[in-house]
Design an enzyme around this catalytic site. Structure first.
Site, PDB file in Angstrom:
ATOM      1  N   THR A   1       0.841  -1.203   0.000  1.00 33.16           N
ATOM      2  CA  THR A   1       0.000   0.000   0.000  1.00 33.16           C
ATOM      3  C   THR A   1       0.874   1.250   0.000  1.00 33.16           C
ATOM      4  OG1 THR A   1      -0.257  -0.116   2.399  1.00 33.16           O
ATOM      5  CG2 THR A   1      -2.006  -1.080   1.094  1.00 33.16           C
TER       6      THR A   1
ATOM      7  N   PRO B   1      -3.566  -0.976  -3.808  1.00 31.78           N
ATOM      8  CA  PRO B   1      -4.606  -1.164  -2.795  1.00 31.78           C
ATOM      9  C   PRO B   1      -4.611  -2.587  -2.248  1.00 31.78           C
ATOM     10  CG  PRO B   1      -5.531  -0.385  -4.893  1.00 31.78           C
ATOM     11  CD  PRO B   1      -4.113  -0.759  -5.154  1.00 31.78           C
ATOM     12  N   ASP B   2      -4.951  -2.693  -0.975  1.00 30.27           N
ATOM     13  CA  ASP B   2      -5.123  -3.997  -0.337  1.00 30.27           C
ATOM     14  C   ASP B   2      -6.548  -4.440  -0.608  1.00 30.27           C
ATOM     15  OD1 ASP B   2      -5.450  -6.174   1.252  1.00 30.27           O
ATOM     16  OD2 ASP B   2      -5.124  -5.112   3.147  1.00 30.27           O
ATOM     17  N   PHE B   3      -6.720  -5.423  -1.504  1.00 25.80           N
ATOM     18  CA  PHE B   3      -8.098  -5.741  -1.892  1.00 25.80           C
ATOM     19  C   PHE B   3      -8.846  -6.471  -0.801  1.00 25.80           C
ATOM     20  CE2 PHE B   3      -5.770  -9.279  -3.914  1.00 25.80           C
ATOM     21  CZ  PHE B   3      -6.465 -10.354  -3.414  1.00 25.80           C
TER      22      PHE B   3
ATOM     23  N   ASN C   1       2.466 -11.013  -1.226  1.00 31.22           N
ATOM     24  CA  ASN C   1       2.082 -10.083  -2.289  1.00 31.22           C
ATOM     25  C   ASN C   1       2.385 -10.669  -3.668  1.00 31.22           C
ATOM     26  OD1 ASN C   1       1.395  -8.320  -0.231  1.00 31.22           O
ATOM     27  ND2 ASN C   1       3.413  -7.366  -0.213  1.00 31.22           N
TER      28      ASN C   1
ATOM     29  N   ASP D   1       2.920  -8.537  -6.424  1.00 34.91           N
ATOM     30  CA  ASP D   1       3.196  -7.341  -7.229  1.00 34.91           C
ATOM     31  C   ASP D   1       4.636  -7.254  -7.723  1.00 34.91           C
ATOM     32  OD1 ASP D   1       4.594  -6.527  -4.900  1.00 34.91           O
ATOM     33  OD2 ASP D   1       2.722  -5.705  -4.108  1.00 34.91           O
TER      34      ASP D   1
ATOM     35  N   HIS E   1       1.976 -16.751  -2.807  1.00 36.71           N
ATOM     36  CA  HIS E   1       0.775 -16.800  -3.644  1.00 36.71           C
ATOM     37  C   HIS E   1       1.111 -16.672  -5.127  1.00 36.71           C
ATOM     38  CE1 HIS E   1      -1.432 -15.332   0.202  1.00 36.71           C
ATOM     39  NE2 HIS E   1      -1.201 -16.617   0.220  1.00 36.71           N
TER      40      HIS E   1
ATOM     41  N   CYS F   1       0.874 -21.708 -20.146  1.00 35.80           N
ATOM     42  CA  CYS F   1      -0.166 -22.384 -20.923  1.00 35.80           C
ATOM     43  C   CYS F   1      -0.621 -23.624 -20.152  1.00 35.80           C
ATOM     44  CB  CYS F   1       0.382 -22.797 -22.284  1.00 35.80           C
ATOM     45  SG  CYS F   1      -0.825 -23.727 -23.263  1.00 35.80           S
TER      46      CYS F   1
ATOM     47  N   CYS G   1       0.100 -23.037 -29.046  1.00 40.17           N
ATOM     48  CA  CYS G   1      -1.105 -23.855 -29.262  1.00 40.17           C
ATOM     49  C   CYS G   1      -2.392 -23.033 -29.215  1.00 40.17           C
ATOM     50  CB  CYS G   1      -1.172 -24.989 -28.249  1.00 40.17           C
ATOM     51  SG  CYS G   1      -1.654 -24.449 -26.588  1.00 40.17           S
TER      52      CYS G   1
HETATM   53 ZN   LIG Z   1       0.171 -23.905 -25.288  1.00 36.37          ZN
END
Ligand SMILES: [Zn+2]
Length: 253
Positions: A31, A36-38, A105, A107, A122, A130, A157
């Protein structure tokens, strides 16, 4: 509300004390960079339905919804700059004082500030993968496409690419939790920064430090469940890290 902050000189002394230091960062660090901290009370949560945007089944059914909703708050992040906190942490790593950063985070700001050892619990949008073949694309290429209203597709693809962010309904990135546990469990001092420590499994990491005999320093605007266990407690990340920069000569300001 007035909060008492412990003396930053005492925190600087803990960091400079020669033990192993690691950091754990949450939304409060970002922040400061205008992201923003959602999940926070003033965050995007009120305007955006994060539960739906980051739902993996929803993404597979309708990836266009994700890419439309995320156009600004994910694919506009390339315009944000690392904060003083990001820069001080990178400086401490360069000085050999910090073993690594564990972050909730997505980001990429720790890396952009110069941190090398970063565990992204995360995941990260730095790469898009893909689902059907080994095809990949980097953030910058995807971001310019998404910001122009497009949906990124695999150049091998044609399948829609998925960002390397962990969605609800997905496992954490392979190895991330193990690497985080190793960093936290071997730290003599864990800096817990800008996280309210309510989201599992991240919230359990500071306990690994405590159980192994290490100490915690907690800097967060709001109370956390670990405040009573912290050897050092502060509330204003910007003020604390400005003092640390001066006291430890990280060259970040
Ligand atoms: Zn692919």
């Amino acid at each position: 509300m007035h909060h008492h902050d412990d003396d930053p000189a005492a925190l600087a002394a803990l960091i400079a004390g020669g033990g192993t230091v690691a950091a754990f960062t949450g939304a409060g660090v970002s922040t400061l960079s205008g992201i923003p901290d959602f999940r926070g009370p003033e965050g995007l949560y009120r305007r955006l339905d994060a539960d739906r945007i980051f739902d993996i089944a929803g993404f597979r059914a309708d990836p266009g919804y994700f890419y439309t909703q995320a156009r600004e708050f994910i694919y506009g992040m390339g315009d944000k700059e690392p904060s003083l906190v990001h820069r001080v942490l990178a400086g401490l790593e360069r000085q050999g004082r910090l073993g690594g950063v564990i972050t909730q985070n997505i980001d990429m700001l720790h890396q952009r500030a110069g941190s090398r050892t970063v565990v992204e619990l995360h995941g990260s949008p730095s790469w898009h993968a893909c689902p059907d073949c080994p095809g990949r694309a980097a953030f910058a290429a995807v971001a310019s496409l998404v910001r122009a209203g497009g949906i990124p597709r695999c150049d091998r693809c044609g399948a829609v690419l998925k960002p390397g962010i962990t969605f609800f309904g997905e496992l954490l990135p392979s190895g991330a939790l193990e690497r985080a546990a190793q960093l936290a469990g071997s730290a003599d001092l864990l800096l817990v920064l800008g996280s309210s420590l309510v989201v599992q499994p991240a919230a359990s990491l500071p306990w690994l430090t405590l159980r192994a005999g290490g100490r915690l320093a907690v800097v967060n605007r709001d109370p956390t469940p670990l405040d009573g266990y912290a050897a050092w407690r502060g509330h204003d990340l910007g003020a604390v890290f400005a003092r640390l920069d001066a006291l430890l000569g990280t060259g970040a300001a």
